[in-house]
Write an enzyme that holds these catalytic residues in place. Structure first.
Site, PDB file in Angstrom:
ATOM      1  N   PRO A  10      51.039  69.378  56.672  1.00 10.80           N
ATOM      2  CA  PRO A  10      51.080  67.928  56.889  1.00 10.80           C
ATOM      3  C   PRO A  10      50.079  67.134  56.050  1.00 10.80           C
ATOM      4  CG  PRO A  10      50.075  69.042  58.769  1.00 10.80           C
ATOM      5  CD  PRO A  10      50.663  70.111  57.892  1.00 10.80           C
ATOM      6  N   ASN A  11      50.535  65.962  55.647  1.00 12.71           N
ATOM      7  CA  ASN A  11      49.741  64.967  54.900  1.00 12.71           C
ATOM      8  C   ASN A  11      49.471  65.347  53.449  1.00 12.71           C
ATOM      9  OD1 ASN A  11      49.406  63.100  57.125  1.00 12.71           O
ATOM     10  ND2 ASN A  11      48.066  64.652  58.014  1.00 12.71           N
ATOM     11  N   ARG A  18      45.309  60.049  49.257  1.00 10.06           N
ATOM     12  CA  ARG A  18      44.648  60.343  50.525  1.00 10.06           C
ATOM     13  C   ARG A  18      43.226  60.850  50.298  1.00 10.06           C
ATOM     14  NH1 ARG A  18      45.547  66.060  53.545  1.00 10.06           N
ATOM     15  NH2 ARG A  18      44.400  65.518  55.421  1.00 10.06           N
ATOM     16  N   TYR A  23      39.954  65.227  48.453  1.00 15.52           N
ATOM     17  CA  TYR A  23      41.110  66.020  48.011  1.00 15.52           C
ATOM     18  C   TYR A  23      41.491  65.837  46.549  1.00 15.52           C
ATOM     19  CZ  TYR A  23      41.544  66.695  53.044  1.00 15.52           C
ATOM     20  OH  TYR A  23      41.290  67.020  54.347  1.00 15.52           O
ATOM     21  N   ASN A  75      48.977  76.285  52.299  1.00  9.32           N
ATOM     22  CA  ASN A  75      47.921  75.390  52.772  1.00  9.32           C
ATOM     23  C   ASN A  75      48.443  74.782  54.069  1.00  9.32           C
ATOM     24  OD1 ASN A  75      46.039  73.482  53.384  1.00  9.32           O
ATOM     25  ND2 ASN A  75      45.917  72.605  51.334  1.00  9.32           N
ATOM     26  N   ALA A  78      46.091  70.479  58.437  1.00 14.30           N
ATOM     27  CA  ALA A  78      45.478  70.350  59.771  1.00 14.30           C
ATOM     28  C   ALA A  78      45.952  71.440  60.737  1.00 14.30           C
ATOM     29  CB  ALA A  78      45.756  68.974  60.338  1.00 14.30           C
ATOM     30  N   HIS A  81      43.862  74.575  61.918  1.00 19.82           N
ATOM     31  CA  HIS A  81      42.911  74.587  63.025  1.00 19.82           C
ATOM     32  C   HIS A  81      43.568  74.525  64.391  1.00 19.82           C
ATOM     33  CE1 HIS A  81      40.651  73.661  59.463  1.00 19.82           C
ATOM     34  NE2 HIS A  81      41.239  72.484  59.345  1.00 19.82           N
ATOM     35  N   ASP A  88      51.966  82.939  64.188  1.00 15.89           N
ATOM     36  CA  ASP A  88      52.925  83.919  64.708  1.00 15.89           C
ATOM     37  C   ASP A  88      54.133  84.070  63.790  1.00 15.89           C
ATOM     38  OD1 ASP A  88      51.349  84.485  66.885  1.00 15.89           O
ATOM     39  OD2 ASP A  88      52.559  83.377  68.345  1.00 15.89           O
ATOM     40  N   GLU A  99      45.850  82.086  52.125  1.00 17.44           N
ATOM     41  CA  GLU A  99      45.533  80.765  52.694  1.00 17.44           C
ATOM     42  C   GLU A  99      44.736  79.962  51.659  1.00 17.44           C
ATOM     43  OE1 GLU A  99      43.180  81.151  56.255  1.00 17.44           O
ATOM     44  OE2 GLU A  99      42.674  79.018  56.295  1.00 17.44           O
ATOM     45  N   HIS A 101      42.913  76.089  50.585  1.00 16.45           N
ATOM     46  CA  HIS A 101      42.467  74.730  50.916  1.00 16.45           C
ATOM     47  C   HIS A 101      41.864  74.083  49.688  1.00 16.45           C
ATOM     48  CE1 HIS A 101      43.089  75.552  55.132  1.00 16.45           C
ATOM     49  NE2 HIS A 101      42.485  76.706  54.938  1.00 16.45           N
ATOM     50  N   LEU A 102      42.139  72.798  49.531  1.00 15.63           N
ATOM     51  CA  LEU A 102      41.506  72.039  48.449  1.00 15.63           C
ATOM     52  C   LEU A 102      40.004  71.917  48.716  1.00 15.63           C
ATOM     53  CD1 LEU A 102      44.393  69.711  48.886  1.00 15.63           C
ATOM     54  CD2 LEU A 102      43.756  70.158  46.533  1.00 15.63           C
ATOM     55  N   SER A 103      39.660  71.488  49.925  1.00 16.65           N
ATOM     56  CA  SER A 103      38.254  71.351  50.308  1.00 16.65           C
ATOM     57  C   SER A 103      37.760  72.682  50.871  1.00 16.65           C
ATOM     58  CB  SER A 103      38.120  70.243  51.363  1.00 16.65           C
ATOM     59  OG  SER A 103      38.750  70.640  52.565  1.00 16.65           O
ATOM     60  N   ARG A 108      32.582  71.050  56.278  1.00 14.78           N
ATOM     61  CA  ARG A 108      33.043  69.808  56.902  1.00 14.78           C
ATOM     62  C   ARG A 108      32.816  69.824  58.422  1.00 14.78           C
ATOM     63  NH1 ARG A 108      38.757  68.466  54.600  1.00 14.78           N
ATOM     64  NH2 ARG A 108      38.209  66.458  55.529  1.00 14.78           N
ATOM     65  N   ARG A 112      36.844  71.949  61.871  1.00 12.16           N
ATOM     66  CA  ARG A 112      37.582  72.553  60.743  1.00 12.16           C
ATOM     67  C   ARG A 112      37.087  73.963  60.422  1.00 12.16           C
ATOM     68  NH1 ARG A 112      40.469  68.123  58.530  1.00 12.16           N
ATOM     69  NH2 ARG A 112      39.328  66.191  58.889  1.00 12.16           N
TER      70      ARG A 112
HETATM   71  C1  DQA Z   1      42.881  71.055  54.053  1.00  9.60           C
HETATM   72  C2  DQA Z   1      41.696  71.070  55.035  1.00  9.60           C
HETATM   73  C3  DQA Z   1      42.155  70.718  56.437  1.00  9.60           C
HETATM   74  O1  DQA Z   1      41.036  70.725  57.327  1.00  9.60           O
HETATM   75  C4  DQA Z   1      42.772  69.330  56.467  1.00  9.60           C
HETATM   76  O2  DQA Z   1      43.281  69.030  57.748  1.00  9.60           O
HETATM   77  C5  DQA Z   1      43.826  69.147  55.425  1.00  9.60           C
HETATM   78  C6  DQA Z   1      43.634  69.736  54.099  1.00  9.60           C
HETATM   79  C7  DQA Z   1      42.434  71.260  52.580  1.00  9.60           C
HETATM   80  O3  DQA Z   1      43.288  71.575  51.762  1.00  9.60           O
HETATM   81  O4  DQA Z   1      41.256  71.091  52.260  1.00  9.60           O
HETATM   82  O5  DQA Z   1      44.790  68.414  55.625  1.00  9.60           O
HETATM   83  O6  DQA Z   1      43.757  72.112  54.383  1.00  9.60           O
END
Ligand code: DQA
Length: 149
Positions: A10-11, A18, A23, A75, A78, A81, A88, A99, A101-103, A108, A112
């Site tokens: 998501p997002n 964003r 990011y 990725n 959110a 978490h 599953d 897995e 993540h950008l950040s 953080r 997270r």
């Molecule tokens: C994220 C880190 C997550 O905590 C956050 O909710 C995201 C992006 C990242 O790529 O850094 O939406 O997965």
């Protein structure tokens, strides 16, 4: 032919607009086209999907079994978490995944710091901005090439 699925939660459709300080400026389309080039150059089939909905992400993961996906780079955003259900689904299809993540979530907010994925992932790549995808896909390509050798 081996296939990598790059899956975004998501997002992440809003990348480029964003919270760019966290990011970065690249759009999801830009990340996906670089990823496609990188994977196809290695002679591996590539597919990418994004959804804001947990159920849709689960359906995509379930479908990836019959689509003969060899490895998933995900990725979960959110849902990292919160989602036992996506965890599953990955365990159910039994396809290795990385897995991404950008950040770096560990730098953080405390909420997270926990991931429902890291302990069952093949590996975790985080904190390199859009390069996290490049490094994760490089590793995915290496894993697949070793299996195929
Ligand atoms: C994220 C880190 C997550 O905590 C956050 O909710 C995201 C992006 C990242 O790529 O850094 O939406 O997965």
């Amino acid at each position: 032919m081996s296939k990598i699925l790059l899956l975004h939660g998501p997002n992440l459709n809003l990348l480029g607009q964003r919270e760019t300080g966290i990011y970065g400026d690249l759009t999801l389309d830009a990340i996906n086209s670089a990823a496609q080039q990188q994977v196809r150059k290695a002679g591996i089939d590539f597919e990418t999907k994004q959804s804001n909905a947990e159920s849709e992400l689960i359906n995509i993961i379930q479908q990836s079994k019959s689509d003969n996906v060899s490895l998933i780079v995900i990725n979960p955003a959110a849902y990292t978490h919160t989602s036992v259900a996506i965890r599953d689904a990955l365990l159910a299809v039994d396809i290795p995944f990385i897995e991404v993540h950008l950040s770096n979530p560990h730098r953080r907010e405390p909420f997270r710091h926990h991931s429902y994925f890291s302990d069952v992932a093949k590996a975790v790549v985080a904190g390199f901005g859009a390069d996290s995808y490049r490094y994760a896909l490089d590793a995915a390509i290496n894993i697949i090439q070793k299996i195929n050798d």
